[in-house]
Write a protein that holds these residues in place. Sequence first.
Motif, PDB file in Angstrom:
ATOM      1  N   GLY A  72       2.595  -7.986  -9.235  1.00 36.02           N
ATOM      2  CA  GLY A  72       3.254  -7.202 -10.289  1.00 36.02           C
ATOM      3  C   GLY A  72       2.253  -6.803 -11.360  1.00 36.02           C
ATOM      4  N   GLY A  73       1.420  -7.741 -11.765  1.00 38.73           N
ATOM      5  CA  GLY A  73       0.400  -7.445 -12.777  1.00 38.73           C
ATOM      6  C   GLY A  73      -0.541  -6.335 -12.325  1.00 38.73           C
ATOM      7  N   HIS A  74      -0.903  -6.336 -11.058  1.00 34.64           N
ATOM      8  CA  HIS A  74      -1.798  -5.293 -10.541  1.00 34.64           C
ATOM      9  C   HIS A  74      -1.097  -3.936 -10.520  1.00 34.64           C
ATOM     10  CE1 HIS A  74      -4.699  -3.084  -8.349  1.00 34.64           C
ATOM     11  NE2 HIS A  74      -4.066  -3.116  -7.199  1.00 34.64           N
ATOM     12  N   TYR A  75       0.122  -3.893 -10.009  1.00 36.72           N
ATOM     13  CA  TYR A  75       0.858  -2.613  -9.984  1.00 36.72           C
ATOM     14  C   TYR A  75       1.077  -2.087 -11.411  1.00 36.72           C
ATOM     15  CZ  TYR A  75       4.510   0.833  -9.636  1.00 36.72           C
ATOM     16  OH  TYR A  75       5.202   2.006  -9.765  1.00 36.72           O
ATOM     17  N   ASN A  76       1.559  -2.958 -12.282  1.00 38.76           N
ATOM     18  CA  ASN A  76       1.943  -2.536 -13.632  1.00 38.76           C
ATOM     19  C   ASN A  76       0.751  -1.984 -14.416  1.00 38.76           C
ATOM     20  OD1 ASN A  76       4.364  -3.599 -12.850  1.00 38.76           O
ATOM     21  ND2 ASN A  76       4.321  -5.356 -14.240  1.00 38.76           N
ATOM     22  N   HIS A  77      -0.373  -2.689 -14.356  1.00 41.99           N
ATOM     23  CA  HIS A  77      -1.529  -2.240 -15.133  1.00 41.99           C
ATOM     24  C   HIS A  77      -2.153  -0.985 -14.542  1.00 41.99           C
ATOM     25  CE1 HIS A  77      -0.978  -6.245 -16.849  1.00 41.99           C
ATOM     26  NE2 HIS A  77      -1.554  -5.750 -17.922  1.00 41.99           N
ATOM     27  N   SER A  78      -2.142  -0.857 -13.212  1.00 41.44           N
ATOM     28  CA  SER A  78      -2.676   0.366 -12.596  1.00 41.44           C
ATOM     29  C   SER A  78      -1.896   1.582 -13.083  1.00 41.44           C
ATOM     30  CB  SER A  78      -2.603   0.268 -11.072  1.00 41.44           C
ATOM     31  OG  SER A  78      -3.363  -0.826 -10.602  1.00 41.44           O
ATOM     32  N   THR A 157      12.097   4.013  -9.705  1.00 42.07           N
ATOM     33  CA  THR A 157      10.667   4.313  -9.606  1.00 42.07           C
ATOM     34  C   THR A 157      10.106   4.500 -11.006  1.00 42.07           C
ATOM     35  OG1 THR A 157      11.069   5.447  -7.519  1.00 42.07           O
ATOM     36  CG2 THR A 157       8.975   5.896  -8.620  1.00 42.07           C
ATOM     37  N   PRO A 158       9.177   3.660 -11.421  1.00 39.87           N
ATOM     38  CA  PRO A 158       8.616   3.774 -12.778  1.00 39.87           C
ATOM     39  C   PRO A 158       7.774   5.037 -12.939  1.00 39.87           C
ATOM     40  CG  PRO A 158       8.155   1.601 -11.838  1.00 39.87           C
ATOM     41  CD  PRO A 158       8.652   2.480 -10.725  1.00 39.87           C
ATOM     42  N   ILE A 159       7.977   5.763 -14.046  1.00 34.63           N
ATOM     43  CA  ILE A 159       7.109   6.912 -14.339  1.00 34.63           C
ATOM     44  C   ILE A 159       6.391   6.750 -15.682  1.00 34.63           C
ATOM     45  CG2 ILE A 159       8.455   8.482 -12.886  1.00 34.63           C
ATOM     46  CD1 ILE A 159       9.574   9.742 -15.486  1.00 34.63           C
ATOM     47  N   LEU A 160       6.875   5.830 -16.525  1.00 37.03           N
ATOM     48  CA  LEU A 160       6.208   5.516 -17.796  1.00 37.03           C
ATOM     49  C   LEU A 160       6.347   4.021 -18.022  1.00 37.03           C
ATOM     50  CD1 LEU A 160       4.878   6.429 -20.531  1.00 37.03           C
ATOM     51  CD2 LEU A 160       7.201   6.708 -21.428  1.00 37.03           C
ATOM     52  N   ALA A 161       5.239   3.378 -18.385  1.00 38.24           N
ATOM     53  CA  ALA A 161       5.221   1.923 -18.574  1.00 38.24           C
ATOM     54  C   ALA A 161       4.564   1.592 -19.897  1.00 38.24           C
ATOM     55  CB  ALA A 161       4.433   1.270 -17.445  1.00 38.24           C
ATOM     56  N   MET A 162       5.126   0.624 -20.608  1.00 34.25           N
ATOM     57  CA  MET A 162       4.479   0.147 -21.837  1.00 34.25           C
ATOM     58  C   MET A 162       4.397  -1.379 -21.778  1.00 34.25           C
ATOM     59  SD  MET A 162       5.446   0.809 -25.838  1.00 34.25           S
ATOM     60  CE  MET A 162       7.086   0.075 -25.704  1.00 34.25           C
ATOM     61  N   ASP A 163       3.182  -1.868 -21.831  1.00 32.63           N
ATOM     62  CA  ASP A 163       2.899  -3.305 -21.804  1.00 32.63           C
ATOM     63  C   ASP A 163       3.188  -3.871 -23.196  1.00 32.63           C
ATOM     64  OD1 ASP A 163       1.799  -5.846 -21.489  1.00 32.63           O
ATOM     65  OD2 ASP A 163      -0.075  -5.115 -20.601  1.00 32.63           O
ATOM     66  N   VAL A 164       4.105  -4.827 -23.287  1.00 30.41           N
ATOM     67  CA  VAL A 164       4.364  -5.455 -24.594  1.00 30.41           C
ATOM     68  C   VAL A 164       3.966  -6.932 -24.612  1.00 30.41           C
ATOM     69  CG1 VAL A 164       6.089  -3.774 -25.350  1.00 30.41           C
ATOM     70  CG2 VAL A 164       6.857  -5.823 -24.146  1.00 30.41           C
ATOM     71  N   TRP A 165       3.100  -7.327 -23.663  1.00 32.48           N
ATOM     72  CA  TRP A 165       2.480  -8.647 -23.794  1.00 32.48           C
ATOM     73  C   TRP A 165       1.614  -8.648 -25.050  1.00 32.48           C
ATOM     74  CZ3 TRP A 165       1.176 -12.621 -19.757  1.00 32.48           C
ATOM     75  CH2 TRP A 165       2.043 -12.556 -18.662  1.00 32.48           C
ATOM     76  N   GLU A 166       1.488  -9.784 -25.706  1.00 32.66           N
ATOM     77  CA  GLU A 166       0.644  -9.848 -26.910  1.00 32.66           C
ATOM     78  C   GLU A 166      -0.801  -9.441 -26.606  1.00 32.66           C
ATOM     79  OE1 GLU A 166       1.123 -13.672 -28.783  1.00 32.66           O
ATOM     80  OE2 GLU A 166       2.822 -12.960 -29.968  1.00 32.66           O
ATOM     81  N   HIS A 167      -1.285  -9.705 -25.383  1.00 38.10           N
ATOM     82  CA  HIS A 167      -2.683  -9.348 -25.079  1.00 38.10           C
ATOM     83  C   HIS A 167      -2.908  -7.835 -25.142  1.00 38.10           C
ATOM     84  CE1 HIS A 167      -1.573  -9.330 -20.505  1.00 38.10           C
ATOM     85  NE2 HIS A 167      -1.668  -8.091 -20.903  1.00 38.10           N
ATOM     86  N   ALA A 168      -1.829  -7.050 -25.119  1.00 39.60           N
ATOM     87  CA  ALA A 168      -1.955  -5.594 -25.168  1.00 39.60           C
ATOM     88  C   ALA A 168      -2.190  -5.083 -26.593  1.00 39.60           C
ATOM     89  CB  ALA A 168      -0.703  -4.936 -24.590  1.00 39.60           C
ATOM     90  N   TYR A 169      -1.917  -5.922 -27.598  1.00 35.66           N
ATOM     91  CA  TYR A 169      -1.982  -5.396 -28.975  1.00 35.66           C
ATOM     92  C   TYR A 169      -2.419  -6.387 -30.043  1.00 35.66           C
ATOM     93  CZ  TYR A 169       2.650  -7.659 -29.380  1.00 35.66           C
ATOM     94  OH  TYR A 169       3.686  -8.556 -29.390  1.00 35.66           O
TER      95      TYR A 169
END
Length: 201
Positions: A72-78, A157-169
């Motif tokens: 999941g981490g690989h798909y999401n960040h790509s 099917t995801p077309i826009l993703a926003m990472d809200v883990w603390e490591h992102a900001y």
Amino acid sequence: MAFELPQLPYAYNALEPHIDAQTMEIHHSKHHQAYVTNVNAAIAGSDTEKLSIEEICKNISNYPMAIRNNGGGHYNHSLFWSIMAPNAGGEPSGDLAAAINTAFGSFAEFKTLFAAAGTTRFGSGWAWLIVADGKLALCSTPNQDNPLMDIAEVKGTPILAMDVWEHAYYLKYQNKRPDYIAAFWSVVNWAEVSKRFNEAK
Ligand code: MN
């Protein structure tokens, strides 16, 4: 074949001042690399090595947690790197703009709802704009889950993703997740989101 860390399509400092270079470098070269390394270790020597990351996500209930989290981490960040760009932001146009107006009333209302999906996700996770049954919808997921996964509460099917883990900001925005989310709009690559919308609908 093992998964590989995709190259960023821009420099680590290209999203400044909205997302700082140090955050981008650690996020891409350490966090995303770790997901790639760990998912590869988890599938090594098995038939799963023949599958795409999308195929793995769609049947994630058949796999152990290490594959769910790291795959999941690989798909999401790509996806995340591809839907951001320097000198981006603004508003979508064409079919995507029309679909946003149909689904959410207006672009402003869409932004409010998407931001709320990010701010209200407790702990670590993601906010998503997805295509489901040909229509746009919003959702969020915990950890490194995503809407492709068969265990997701809301699937599409995801077309826009926003990472809200603390490591992102956290380096730039500390505890102020809403400030990071406000800045995110300045780096959204709407041309890429539109392309993904046209492929998914
Ligand atoms: Mn991340």
